[in-house]
Design a protein around this motif. Structure first.
Motif, PDB file in Angstrom:
ATOM      1  N   ARG A  66       0.819  -1.341  -0.045  1.00 53.89           N
ATOM      2  CA  ARG A  66      -0.107  -0.206  -0.095  1.00 53.89           C
ATOM      3  C   ARG A  66       0.882   1.264   0.124  1.00 53.89           C
ATOM      4  NH1 ARG A  66      -2.530  -2.763   4.203  1.00 53.89           N
ATOM      5  NH2 ARG A  66      -1.848  -1.116   5.603  1.00 53.89           N
ATOM      6  N   ALA A  67       1.959   1.024   0.514  1.00 52.61           N
ATOM      7  CA  ALA A  67       3.066   2.297   0.439  1.00 52.61           C
ATOM      8  C   ALA A  67       3.309   2.864  -0.918  1.00 52.61           C
ATOM      9  CB  ALA A  67       4.295   2.074   1.475  1.00 52.61           C
ATOM     10  N   GLY A  68       3.224   2.081  -1.928  1.00 50.72           N
ATOM     11  CA  GLY A  68       3.440   2.466  -3.415  1.00 50.72           C
ATOM     12  C   GLY A  68       5.075   2.154  -3.623  1.00 50.72           C
ATOM     13  N   ASP A  69       5.167   2.182  -4.956  1.00 51.10           N
ATOM     14  CA  ASP A  69       6.538   2.086  -5.252  1.00 51.10           C
ATOM     15  C   ASP A  69       7.472   3.191  -4.585  1.00 51.10           C
ATOM     16  OD1 ASP A  69       8.580   0.992  -6.996  1.00 51.10           O
ATOM     17  OD2 ASP A  69       8.038   2.227  -8.819  1.00 51.10           O
ATOM     18  N   PRO A  70       8.730   2.656  -3.981  1.00 52.08           N
ATOM     19  CA  PRO A  70       9.336   1.656  -4.118  1.00 52.08           C
ATOM     20  C   PRO A  70       8.811   0.447  -3.196  1.00 52.08           C
ATOM     21  CG  PRO A  70      10.581   3.035  -3.062  1.00 52.08           C
ATOM     22  CD  PRO A  70       9.472   3.807  -3.411  1.00 52.08           C
ATOM     23  N   PHE A  71       7.596   0.602  -2.500  1.00 55.21           N
ATOM     24  CA  PHE A  71       7.275  -0.518  -1.592  1.00 55.21           C
ATOM     25  C   PHE A  71       8.161  -0.809  -0.283  1.00 55.21           C
ATOM     26  CE2 PHE A  71       6.005  -1.614  -6.006  1.00 55.21           C
ATOM     27  CZ  PHE A  71       4.593  -1.242  -6.110  1.00 55.21           C
ATOM     28  N   GLN A  72       8.444   0.411   0.173  1.00 54.52           N
ATOM     29  CA  GLN A  72       9.415   0.193   1.348  1.00 54.52           C
ATOM     30  C   GLN A  72       8.874   1.211   2.657  1.00 54.52           C
ATOM     31  OE1 GLN A  72      13.028   3.050  -0.086  1.00 54.52           O
ATOM     32  NE2 GLN A  72      13.277   0.808  -0.117  1.00 54.52           N
ATOM     33  N   LEU A  73       9.148   0.621   3.736  1.00 56.70           N
ATOM     34  CA  LEU A  73       8.567   1.520   5.035  1.00 56.70           C
ATOM     35  C   LEU A  73       9.861   1.186   5.980  1.00 56.70           C
ATOM     36  CD1 LEU A  73       4.835   0.424   5.314  1.00 56.70           C
ATOM     37  CD2 LEU A  73       5.951   2.748   4.497  1.00 56.70           C
ATOM     38  N   SER A  74       9.858   2.211   6.896  1.00 53.78           N
ATOM     39  CA  SER A  74      10.909   1.842   8.217  1.00 53.78           C
ATOM     40  C   SER A  74      10.065   0.927   8.987  1.00 53.78           C
ATOM     41  CB  SER A  74      11.146   3.063   8.753  1.00 53.78           C
ATOM     42  OG  SER A  74       9.928   3.769   9.386  1.00 53.78           O
ATOM     43  N   PRO A  75      11.014   0.133   9.825  1.00 52.45           N
ATOM     44  CA  PRO A  75      10.313  -0.625  10.804  1.00 52.45           C
ATOM     45  C   PRO A  75       9.508  -0.167  11.721  1.00 52.45           C
ATOM     46  CG  PRO A  75      12.539  -1.247  10.753  1.00 52.45           C
ATOM     47  CD  PRO A  75      12.337  -0.049   9.856  1.00 52.45           C
ATOM     48  N   LYS A  76       9.624   1.121  12.032  1.00 51.07           N
ATOM     49  CA  LYS A  76       8.691   1.954  13.014  1.00 51.07           C
ATOM     50  C   LYS A  76       7.521   2.189  12.197  1.00 51.07           C
ATOM     51  CE  LYS A  76       8.334   6.311  15.578  1.00 51.07           C
ATOM     52  NZ  LYS A  76       9.169   7.347  16.074  1.00 51.07           N
ATOM     53  N   GLN A  77       7.471   2.612  10.846  1.00 45.76           N
ATOM     54  CA  GLN A  77       6.273   2.662  10.222  1.00 45.76           C
ATOM     55  C   GLN A  77       5.286   1.563  10.041  1.00 45.76           C
ATOM     56  OE1 GLN A  77       8.273   4.424   6.724  1.00 45.76           O
ATOM     57  NE2 GLN A  77       7.170   6.219   6.864  1.00 45.76           N
ATOM     58  N   LEU A  78       6.131   0.287   9.880  1.00 42.82           N
ATOM     59  CA  LEU A  78       5.271  -0.854  10.112  1.00 42.82           C
ATOM     60  C   LEU A  78       4.823  -1.261  11.519  1.00 42.82           C
ATOM     61  CD1 LEU A  78       7.901  -3.305   7.972  1.00 42.82           C
ATOM     62  CD2 LEU A  78       5.521  -2.444   7.271  1.00 42.82           C
ATOM     63  N   LEU A  79       5.221  -0.884  12.514  1.00 41.91           N
ATOM     64  CA  LEU A  79       4.920  -0.884  13.930  1.00 41.91           C
ATOM     65  C   LEU A  79       3.590  -0.090  13.879  1.00 41.91           C
ATOM     66  CD1 LEU A  79       8.027  -0.394  16.011  1.00 41.91           C
ATOM     67  CD2 LEU A  79       6.617  -2.378  15.661  1.00 41.91           C
ATOM     68  N   THR A  80       3.621   0.834  13.459  1.00 46.66           N
ATOM     69  CA  THR A  80       2.526   1.845  13.516  1.00 46.66           C
ATOM     70  C   THR A  80       1.116   1.390  12.892  1.00 46.66           C
ATOM     71  OG1 THR A  80       3.790   3.859  13.642  1.00 46.66           O
ATOM     72  CG2 THR A  80       1.493   4.156  13.084  1.00 46.66           C
ATOM     73  N   GLN A  81       1.450   0.734  11.533  1.00 48.17           N
ATOM     74  CA  GLN A  81       0.650  -0.033  10.813  1.00 48.17           C
ATOM     75  C   GLN A  81      -0.041  -1.252  11.356  1.00 48.17           C
ATOM     76  OE1 GLN A  81       0.549   0.526   6.512  1.00 48.17           O
ATOM     77  NE2 GLN A  81       2.046   2.212   6.667  1.00 48.17           N
ATOM     78  N   THR A  82       0.855  -1.927  11.670  1.00 46.17           N
ATOM     79  CA  THR A  82       0.327  -3.279  12.265  1.00 46.17           C
ATOM     80  C   THR A  82      -0.069  -3.376  13.676  1.00 46.17           C
ATOM     81  OG1 THR A  82       2.650  -4.175  12.566  1.00 46.17           O
ATOM     82  CG2 THR A  82       1.593  -4.262  10.259  1.00 46.17           C
ATOM     83  N   LEU A  83       0.514  -2.449  14.421  1.00 45.90           N
ATOM     84  CA  LEU A  83      -0.039  -2.361  15.895  1.00 45.90           C
ATOM     85  C   LEU A  83       0.860  -3.500  16.756  1.00 45.90           C
ATOM     86  CD1 LEU A  83      -3.727  -1.314  15.556  1.00 45.90           C
ATOM     87  CD2 LEU A  83      -1.664   0.031  15.952  1.00 45.90           C
ATOM     88  N   VAL A  84       1.991  -3.963  16.470  1.00 44.62           N
ATOM     89  CA  VAL A  84       2.519  -5.039  17.003  1.00 44.62           C
ATOM     90  C   VAL A  84       3.862  -4.291  17.649  1.00 44.62           C
ATOM     91  CG1 VAL A  84       2.014  -6.869  15.711  1.00 44.62           C
ATOM     92  CG2 VAL A  84       4.193  -5.846  15.132  1.00 44.62           C
TER      93      VAL A  84
END
Length: 173
Positions: A66-84
């Motif tokens: 969903r982040a769009g090209d280049p399809f990358q996020l920081s681990p912190k952004q992933l934490l925020t989106q996945t709530l783990v």
């Protein structure tokens, strides 16, 4: 012409005869939401399984897609989106790297940080899974017209926003 009844009607009717002093209208709504949630969970598990993904893998891969090209996020952004938790996310990234669904890359803006990037295989799997998921969810809603779906979505959004606001607000004294 009588309205068809479902299992929730049977349960609410039985409770109503045993406890006529209580208002069972919340059960009429939320018991149906709970039952529908079980059908949705099953449909999602099957869609993910057909793409050889676990639900937790879907959470991470879909956030990257969903982040769009280049399809990358920081681990912190992933934490925020996945709530783990941070430890859980590190473990998930490690496992996804081992499966070659994501890779770690140095952040070009901050060399001390990393970015998690979706691989071509990860993208293929998440794209297949979302296609299967949308198809499965459309089947779950087939009994509703487009306008019924729109009304239901609006009502559920209203309910969800109420929960979201309550979880952000400090508790009342």
């Amino acid at each position: 012409m009588s309205t068809p009844s479902d299992e929730v009607d049977r349960i609410v009717g039985a409770w109503g005869s045993q406890r006529p002093d209580l208002d069972f209208s919340p059960l009429e709504v939320l018991s149906r939401v709970d039952r529908l949630s079980r059908h949705l969970d099953r449909a999602r598990r099957e869609a993910f399984q057909r793409s050889e993904l676990e639900p937790w893998e879907w959470d991470v891969l879909s956030a990257l897609r969903r982040a769009g090209d280049p399809f990358q996020l920081s681990p912190k952004q992933l934490l925020t989106q996945t709530l783990v938790s941070s430890g859980t996310m590190t473990n998930r990234i490690d496992r996804l790297v081992a499966r070659r669904l994501v890779r770690r890359e140095a952040d070009p803006v901050d060399g001390r940080s990393i970015l998690v990037t979706l691989t071509d295989d990860g993208r293929t799997r998440v794209d297949a899974a979302i296609t299967r998921l949308v198809d499965a969810e459309a089947l779950l809603l087939h009994a509703l017209s487009a306008s019924d779906r729109d009304r239901l979505a609006a009502l559920l959004r209203k309910l969800s926003l109420g929960f979201d606001a309550a979880s952000v607000s400090p508790p009342a004294p």
